[in-house]
Write a protein that holds these residues in place. Structure first.
Motif, PDB file in Angstrom:
ATOM      1  N   GLY A  74       0.799  -1.158  -0.041  1.00  0.00           N
ATOM      2  CA  GLY A  74      -0.043  -0.018   0.086  1.00  0.00           C
ATOM      3  C   GLY A  74       0.913   1.304  -0.158  1.00  0.00           C
ATOM      4  N   PRO A  75       0.238   2.286   0.407  1.00  0.00           N
ATOM      5  CA  PRO A  75      -1.122   2.619   0.699  1.00  0.00           C
ATOM      6  C   PRO A  75      -2.022   2.568  -0.539  1.00  0.00           C
ATOM      7  N   SER A  76      -3.366   2.235  -0.623  1.00  0.00           N
ATOM      8  CA  SER A  76      -4.399   2.291  -1.775  1.00  0.00           C
ATOM      9  C   SER A  76      -5.381   1.962  -1.058  1.00  0.00           C
ATOM     10  N   TYR A  77      -6.641   1.923  -1.730  1.00  0.00           N
ATOM     11  CA  TYR A  77      -8.058   1.604  -1.301  1.00  0.00           C
ATOM     12  C   TYR A  77      -8.019   0.207  -1.016  1.00  0.00           C
ATOM     13  N   LEU A  78      -7.094  -0.711  -1.826  1.00  0.00           N
ATOM     14  CA  LEU A  78      -7.314  -2.306  -1.380  1.00  0.00           C
ATOM     15  C   LEU A  78      -6.443  -2.764  -0.352  1.00  0.00           C
ATOM     16  N   THR A  79      -5.781  -1.702   0.523  1.00  0.00           N
ATOM     17  CA  THR A  79      -5.033  -1.836   1.788  1.00  0.00           C
ATOM     18  C   THR A  79      -5.658  -1.035   2.851  1.00  0.00           C
ATOM     19  N   ILE A  80      -6.307   0.184   2.615  1.00  0.00           N
ATOM     20  CA  ILE A  80      -6.858   1.052   3.553  1.00  0.00           C
ATOM     21  C   ILE A  80      -5.860   1.667   4.526  1.00  0.00           C
ATOM     22  N   GLY A  81      -4.834   2.005   3.821  1.00  0.00           N
ATOM     23  CA  GLY A  81      -3.491   2.539   4.803  1.00  0.00           C
ATOM     24  C   GLY A  81      -2.236   1.553   4.257  1.00  0.00           C
ATOM     25  N   LYS A  82      -1.389   1.010   5.325  1.00  0.00           N
ATOM     26  CA  LYS A  82      -0.115   0.424   5.169  1.00  0.00           C
ATOM     27  C   LYS A  82      -0.652  -0.902   4.523  1.00  0.00           C
ATOM     28  N   ASN A  89      -2.847  -9.849   9.147  1.00  0.00           N
ATOM     29  CA  ASN A  89      -2.115  -9.098  10.300  1.00  0.00           C
ATOM     30  C   ASN A  89      -2.502  -7.615  10.569  1.00  0.00           C
ATOM     31  N   LYS A  90      -3.805  -7.342   9.796  1.00  0.00           N
ATOM     32  CA  LYS A  90      -4.403  -6.170   9.895  1.00  0.00           C
ATOM     33  C   LYS A  90      -5.685  -6.084  10.601  1.00  0.00           C
ATOM     34  N   ALA A  91      -5.946  -4.816  11.128  1.00  0.00           N
ATOM     35  CA  ALA A  91      -6.960  -4.401  11.891  1.00  0.00           C
ATOM     36  C   ALA A  91      -7.845  -3.493  10.971  1.00  0.00           C
ATOM     37  N   LEU A  92      -9.033  -4.135  10.539  1.00  0.00           N
ATOM     38  CA  LEU A  92      -9.968  -3.260   9.505  1.00  0.00           C
ATOM     39  C   LEU A  92     -11.368  -3.392  10.073  1.00  0.00           C
ATOM     40  N   PHE A  93     -12.073  -2.443  10.267  1.00  0.00           N
ATOM     41  CA  PHE A  93     -13.393  -2.594  10.596  1.00  0.00           C
ATOM     42  C   PHE A  93     -14.479  -1.987   9.562  1.00  0.00           C
ATOM     43  N   SER A  94     -15.373  -2.649   9.325  1.00  0.00           N
ATOM     44  CA  SER A  94     -16.474  -2.310   8.471  1.00  0.00           C
ATOM     45  C   SER A  94     -17.506  -1.193   9.279  1.00  0.00           C
ATOM     46  N   PRO A  95     -18.445  -0.497   8.554  1.00  0.00           N
ATOM     47  CA  PRO A  95     -19.391   0.386   9.324  1.00  0.00           C
ATOM     48  C   PRO A  95     -20.063  -0.116  10.485  1.00  0.00           C
ATOM     49  N   LYS A 155     -17.615  -4.543  12.744  1.00  0.00           N
ATOM     50  CA  LYS A 155     -17.087  -5.787  12.786  1.00  0.00           C
ATOM     51  C   LYS A 155     -15.621  -5.666  12.312  1.00  0.00           C
ATOM     52  N   ASN A 156     -14.827  -6.208  13.008  1.00  0.00           N
ATOM     53  CA  ASN A 156     -13.237  -6.517  12.323  1.00  0.00           C
ATOM     54  C   ASN A 156     -13.229  -7.549  11.039  1.00  0.00           C
ATOM     55  N   ILE A 157     -13.402  -6.861   9.828  1.00  0.00           N
ATOM     56  CA  ILE A 157     -13.428  -7.900   8.663  1.00  0.00           C
ATOM     57  C   ILE A 157     -12.247  -8.213   8.274  1.00  0.00           C
ATOM     58  N   SER A 158     -10.991  -8.200   9.082  1.00  0.00           N
ATOM     59  CA  SER A 158      -9.696  -8.551   8.634  1.00  0.00           C
ATOM     60  C   SER A 158      -9.383  -9.817   9.608  1.00  0.00           C
ATOM     61  N   LYS A 159     -10.053  -9.955  10.442  1.00  0.00           N
ATOM     62  CA  LYS A 159      -9.771 -11.090  11.685  1.00  0.00           C
ATOM     63  C   LYS A 159      -9.888 -12.269  11.266  1.00  0.00           C
ATOM     64  N   GLY A 160      -9.227 -13.333  11.434  1.00  0.00           N
ATOM     65  CA  GLY A 160      -9.189 -14.608  11.147  1.00  0.00           C
ATOM     66  C   GLY A 160     -10.542 -15.303  11.496  1.00  0.00           C
ATOM     67  N   GLY A 161     -10.977 -16.238  10.698  1.00  0.00           N
ATOM     68  CA  GLY A 161     -12.078 -17.036  10.808  1.00  0.00           C
ATOM     69  C   GLY A 161     -12.135 -18.170   9.942  1.00  0.00           C
ATOM     70  N   ILE A 162     -13.261 -19.038  10.123  1.00  0.00           N
ATOM     71  CA  ILE A 162     -13.404 -20.199   9.149  1.00  0.00           C
ATOM     72  C   ILE A 162     -14.268 -19.677   7.993  1.00  0.00           C
ATOM     73  N   VAL A 163     -14.148 -20.290   6.853  1.00  0.00           N
ATOM     74  CA  VAL A 163     -14.987 -19.951   5.749  1.00  0.00           C
ATOM     75  C   VAL A 163     -15.238 -21.228   5.171  1.00  0.00           C
TER      76      VAL A 163
END
Length: 249
Positions: A191-199, A225-231, A234-242
């Motif tokens: 980054g930075p760009s809209y695809l990274t929202i910062g670093k 390894n990022k912390a990014l929150f939606s409106p 929710k932390n939409i970059s947090k680990g999870g099962i898909v």
């Protein structure tokens, strides 16, 4: 870029066991596609659906020369592209295999219909050329890839036109004599760009799929390894099962 790993080993064995004259019977054009329901659409580790379900579909036309064209689509949340509720990827590329090594180059256009609903005049569409090189080692395929989105207003986070580079390494393979396949992915967005929202940040995932006839069941663990929150908070970059269930043709 959405990438799928085919049964390259099985394909190679089939070609080896086929009489030479049968090659002339190979159709010049092949058509493939499928539809999938996923519990969360993650793009480079970031949820595009606020950690909710998404419906996805794809359609590919390939020529035996190596040229192909693909349309891929998914439902998304409106925070992704200023109000659009869908992503449509238009892809054109060329893929060729040489002695077990496959080279894949092309360009991907990200189209977000209705992306100006929230912010009038916004255009979230952008273009991303890519290259991938993969090689088979017995039942395992390793791949390195890079995708670069040139500077555009769609990628800006307030500093004028910005660009984005994504590099990745993937491993995949089927477990012999079973319908199970395993995969692992490691990628980094610069980054930075809209695809990274910062670093820039790193994403990774490990997963497994089970194939029965045309049905494909999948499960994976995705994290960054990022912390990014939606409106919605929710932390939409947090680990999870898909999880996913799809059908291919």
């Amino acid at each position: 870029m959405r990438t799928s790993f085919g049964p390259l080993v099985g394909l190679a064995l089939t070609l080896m066991s086929t009489p030479a004259f049968a090659q002339d019977e190979t159709p010049a054009v092949t058509i493939s596609g499928g539809a999938t329901l996923v519990s969360d659409y993650r793009f480079r580790g970031i949820s595009q659906t606020d950690k909710d379900f998404a419906v996805q579909g794809t359609f590919t036309v390939s020529h035996k020369s190596g040229f192909y064209a693909t349309v891929w689509g998914s439902s998304i949340d409106d925070y992704i592209a200023a109000g659009s509720d869908q992503e449509i990827d238009l892809i054109a590329g060329f893929k060729k295999t040489f002695s077990g090594t496959t080279v894949d180059v092309g360009v991907l256009y990200y189209y977000y219909p209705g992306s100006s609903k929230i912010v009038p005049g916004t255009n979230s569409d952008f273009v991303e050329p890519y290259i991938g090189i993969s090689h088979t080692f017995g039942p395992v395929t390793g791949k390195v890839s890079a995708a670069y989105a040139p500077k555009s207003k769609a990628l800006s986070i307030g500093a004028g036109k910005e660009d984005n580079l994504y590099v990745a390494f993937d491993l995949s393979g089927g477990i012999p004599n079973t319908p199970l396949s395993l995969s692992a992915h490691l990628g980094h967005s610069y980054g930075p760009s809209y695809l990274t929202i910062g670093k820039g940040y790193t994403d990774w995932n490990v997963g497994a799929t089970y194939t029965w006839k045309n049905l494909i069941l999948g499960v994976s663990y995705v994290d960054t390894n990022k912390a990014l929150f939606s409106p919605s908070g929710k932390n939409i970059s947090k680990g999870g099962i898909v999880g996913s269930v799809g059908v291919a043709f």
